[in-house]
Motif scaffolding. Structure first.
Motif, short mmCIF file in Angstrom:
data_model
loop_
_atom_site.label_atom_id
_atom_site.label_comp_id
_atom_site.label_asym_id
_atom_site.label_seq_id
_atom_site.Cartn_x
_atom_site.Cartn_y
_atom_site.Cartn_z
N LEU A 133 0.83 -1.21 0.00
CA LEU A 133 0.00 0.00 0.00
C LEU A 133 0.87 1.26 0.00
CD1 LEU A 133 -2.75 1.51 0.47
CD2 LEU A 133 -2.42 1.11 2.90
N LYS A 134 1.94 1.25 0.80
CA LYS A 134 2.75 2.47 0.97
C LYS A 134 3.83 2.64 -0.09
CE LYS A 134 3.82 3.88 5.22
NZ LYS A 134 4.19 3.87 6.66
N TYR A 135 4.44 1.55 -0.49
CA TYR A 135 5.65 1.70 -1.30
C TYR A 135 5.58 1.06 -2.67
CZ TYR A 135 7.31 2.87 3.34
OH TYR A 135 7.44 3.44 4.57
N ASN A 136 4.60 0.22 -2.94
CA ASN A 136 4.59 -0.49 -4.24
C ASN A 136 3.45 -0.08 -5.16
OD1 ASN A 136 6.91 -1.86 -3.72
ND2 ASN A 136 5.91 -3.71 -2.97
N ASN A 137 2.99 1.16 -4.97
CA ASN A 137 1.98 1.71 -5.88
C ASN A 137 0.70 0.86 -5.95
OD1 ASN A 137 1.05 3.68 -7.56
ND2 ASN A 137 1.90 2.77 -9.42
N HIS A 138 0.20 0.47 -4.79
CA HIS A 138 -1.07 -0.27 -4.73
C HIS A 138 -2.08 0.45 -3.83
CE1 HIS A 138 -0.31 -3.77 -7.14
NE2 HIS A 138 0.84 -3.99 -6.53
N PRO A 139 -2.47 1.67 -4.23
CA PRO A 139 -3.43 2.41 -3.38
C PRO A 139 -4.75 1.67 -3.22
CG PRO A 139 -3.16 3.50 -5.50
CD PRO A 139 -2.10 2.44 -5.43
N GLU A 140 -5.07 0.76 -4.17
CA GLU A 140 -6.36 0.05 -4.12
C GLU A 140 -6.47 -0.89 -2.92
OE1 GLU A 140 -3.89 -0.58 -6.09
OE2 GLU A 140 -3.75 -2.71 -6.60
N ILE A 141 -5.35 -1.14 -2.24
CA ILE A 141 -5.43 -1.95 -1.02
C ILE A 141 -6.32 -1.25 0.01
CG2 ILE A 141 -4.03 -2.86 0.91
CD1 ILE A 141 -1.85 -3.46 -1.17
N GLY A 142 -6.42 0.08 -0.12
CA GLY A 142 -7.33 0.84 0.75
C GLY A 142 -8.77 0.36 0.64
N ASN A 143 -9.18 -0.11 -0.55
CA ASN A 143 -10.56 -0.62 -0.72
C ASN A 143 -10.81 -1.83 0.16
OD1 ASN A 143 -10.29 1.17 -2.79
ND2 ASN A 143 -10.36 -0.35 -4.43
N PHE A 144 -9.80 -2.69 0.20
CA PHE A 144 -9.91 -3.90 1.02
C PHE A 144 -10.14 -3.53 2.49
CE2 PHE A 144 -7.54 -6.60 3.96
CZ PHE A 144 -8.30 -7.77 3.87
N PHE A 145 -9.34 -2.57 2.98
CA PHE A 145 -9.48 -2.18 4.39
C PHE A 145 -10.82 -1.48 4.64
CE2 PHE A 145 -4.76 -2.55 4.34
CZ PHE A 145 -4.64 -3.42 5.41
N ALA A 146 -11.29 -0.71 3.66
CA ALA A 146 -12.57 -0.02 3.84
C ALA A 146 -13.71 -1.04 3.95
CB ALA A 146 -12.82 0.94 2.70
N GLN A 147 -13.60 -2.13 3.16
CA GLN A 147 -14.61 -3.18 3.23
C GLN A 147 -14.62 -3.81 4.63
OE1 GLN A 147 -16.84 -3.93 0.66
NE2 GLN A 147 -17.81 -5.12 2.29
N THR A 148 -13.42 -4.00 5.20
CA THR A 148 -13.33 -4.52 6.57
C THR A 148 -14.02 -3.56 7.54
OG1 THR A 148 -11.18 -5.47 6.04
CG2 THR A 148 -11.75 -5.35 8.37
N ALA A 149 -13.77 -2.26 7.35
CA ALA A 149 -14.40 -1.26 8.24
C ALA A 149 -15.92 -1.34 8.13
CB ALA A 149 -13.90 0.14 7.91
N LEU A 150 -16.41 -1.54 6.90
CA LEU A 150 -17.86 -1.62 6.68
C LEU A 150 -18.43 -2.85 7.39
CD1 LEU A 150 -20.37 -0.49 5.20
CD2 LEU A 150 -19.81 -2.02 3.31
N ASP A 151 -17.74 -3.99 7.23
CA ASP A 151 -18.22 -5.24 7.85
C ASP A 151 -18.23 -5.15 9.37
OD1 ASP A 151 -18.34 -6.25 5.32
OD2 ASP A 151 -16.46 -7.38 5.44
N TYR A 152 -17.32 -4.37 9.90
CA TYR A 152 -16.86 -4.52 11.26
C TYR A 152 -17.26 -3.35 12.17
CZ TYR A 152 -12.87 -5.60 14.37
OH TYR A 152 -12.06 -5.90 15.42
N LEU A 153 -17.37 -2.15 11.57
CA LEU A 153 -17.63 -0.96 12.40
C LEU A 153 -19.00 -0.34 12.18
CD1 LEU A 153 -14.16 0.85 12.16
CD2 LEU A 153 -15.02 -0.60 13.99
N SER A 154 -19.82 -0.98 11.33
CA SER A 154 -21.16 -0.43 11.10
C SER A 154 -22.01 -0.56 12.34
CB SER A 154 -21.84 -1.15 9.94
OG SER A 154 -21.10 -0.95 8.76
N ASN A 155 -21.97 -1.75 12.93
CA ASN A 155 -22.84 -2.03 14.07
C ASN A 155 -22.56 -1.20 15.31
OD1 ASN A 155 -25.12 -3.36 13.80
ND2 ASN A 155 -24.21 -5.41 13.84
N PRO A 156 -21.29 -1.12 15.74
CA PRO A 156 -21.10 -0.26 16.91
C PRO A 156 -21.30 1.22 16.59
CG PRO A 156 -18.99 -1.05 16.12
CD PRO A 156 -20.04 -1.77 15.33
N GLY A 157 -21.48 1.56 15.31
CA GLY A 157 -21.74 2.95 14.95
C GLY A 157 -20.53 3.85 15.13
N PHE A 158 -19.38 3.35 14.71
CA PHE A 158 -18.15 4.13 14.88
C PHE A 158 -18.26 5.51 14.24
CE2 PHE A 158 -13.81 5.45 14.13
CZ PHE A 158 -13.17 5.09 15.31
N PHE A 159 -18.97 5.61 13.11
CA PHE A 159 -19.04 6.88 12.38
C PHE A 159 -20.29 7.70 12.73
CE2 PHE A 159 -15.93 4.54 9.98
CZ PHE A 159 -15.00 5.52 9.68
#
Ligand SMILES: [Zn+2]
Length: 236
Positions: free
Chosen positions: A90-116
């Motif tokens: 993500l940081k050094y090999n020009n793969h900004p799209e790895i951010g999508n993967f982490f965002a999907q985790t946040a969606l799966d994982y932080l929706s219920n406790p209402g983090f946002f």
């Protein structure tokens, strides 16, 4: 008639040949059932399990120093594991799209406790313009833009900026890290954001010095502001 499922199957095969997808960690060709990461790599990733709003180890660590509302990290950082490879790509090999993967985790994982819930803006730990030019992107941009879509909270890189180019933190101890980033950040047009709640997003929390400096800059500059923190990974 030719069954539709075979047509669909054939279409997918053609897509796989034309646009093969590779695991973002080990680079192996992905199967249909795999999203961005292959099943083998997925099995090596460890969610922190800190899917409650405060009182978790990330919150405890950061709230001891700065007055935050909520804090959490998605995955545990492991120096020799898949997570290290993902963050490195993500940081050094020009793969900004790895951010999508982490965002999907946040969606799966932080929706219920209402983090946002009640949050007004998502802001990344900013890079100095010089560093961003060299890298070509801020590694948090894709993550932030996806969070904006998923949680309907605006993502902005124009509120919190980095005014001082700091040396790498990797070889410094906690005290040196804090000193290194103390005055590194600045808010643009602070009065526009009075009373707003910000979630600062960062890749890896080690000592927490950088993200704390960002939080302090917001709290000290923007009247009646609130800050929460979300990291992709955390070193325990
Ligand atoms: Zn893999």
């Amino acid at each position: 008639m030719f069954p539709l499922k075979y047509l669909k199957r054939g279409y997918k095969d053609v897509l796989n040949i034309l646009y093969p997808r590779f695991c973002l960690s080990c680079n192996k060709l992905l199967q249909d059932s795999e999203r961005e990461i292959c099943h083998v790599c997925q099995a090596d990733l460890h969610l922190t399990g800190f899917d409650y709003l405060n009182g978790n180890p990330v919150y405890e660590k950061l709230s001891a120093i700065v007055n935050i509302e909520r804090a959490t990290a998605l995955y545990l950082f492991d120096k020799s594991g898949v997570i290290q490879e993902l963050i490195h790509n993500l940081k050094y090999n020009n793969h900004p799209e790895i951010g999508n993967f982490f965002a999907q985790t946040a969606l799966d994982y932080l929706s219920n406790p209402g983090f946002f819930t009640g949050v007004d803006y998502i802001v990344p730990v900013p890079l100095h313009p010089k560093k961003q030019r060299w890298r070509g992107y801020n590694q948090m941009t894709e993550f932030g833009r996806n969070l904006e879509n998923f949680f309907s909270v605006p993502y902005s890189e124009k509120i919190l900026i980095r005014q001082i180019y700091t040396e790498s933190q990797t070889k410094k101890n906690a005290l040196q890290r804090r000193e290194n980033v103390k005055n590194a950040f600045r808010i643009l047009q602070a009065t526009n954001y009075t009373g707003k709640h910000f979630v600062i997003i960062d890749d890896v929390i080690t000592t927490g010095a950088t993200v704390e400096a960002c939080a302090e800059t917001i709290l000290n500059t923007i009247p009646h502001s609130k800050v929460s923190i979300l990291a992709l990974t955390m070193v325990l």
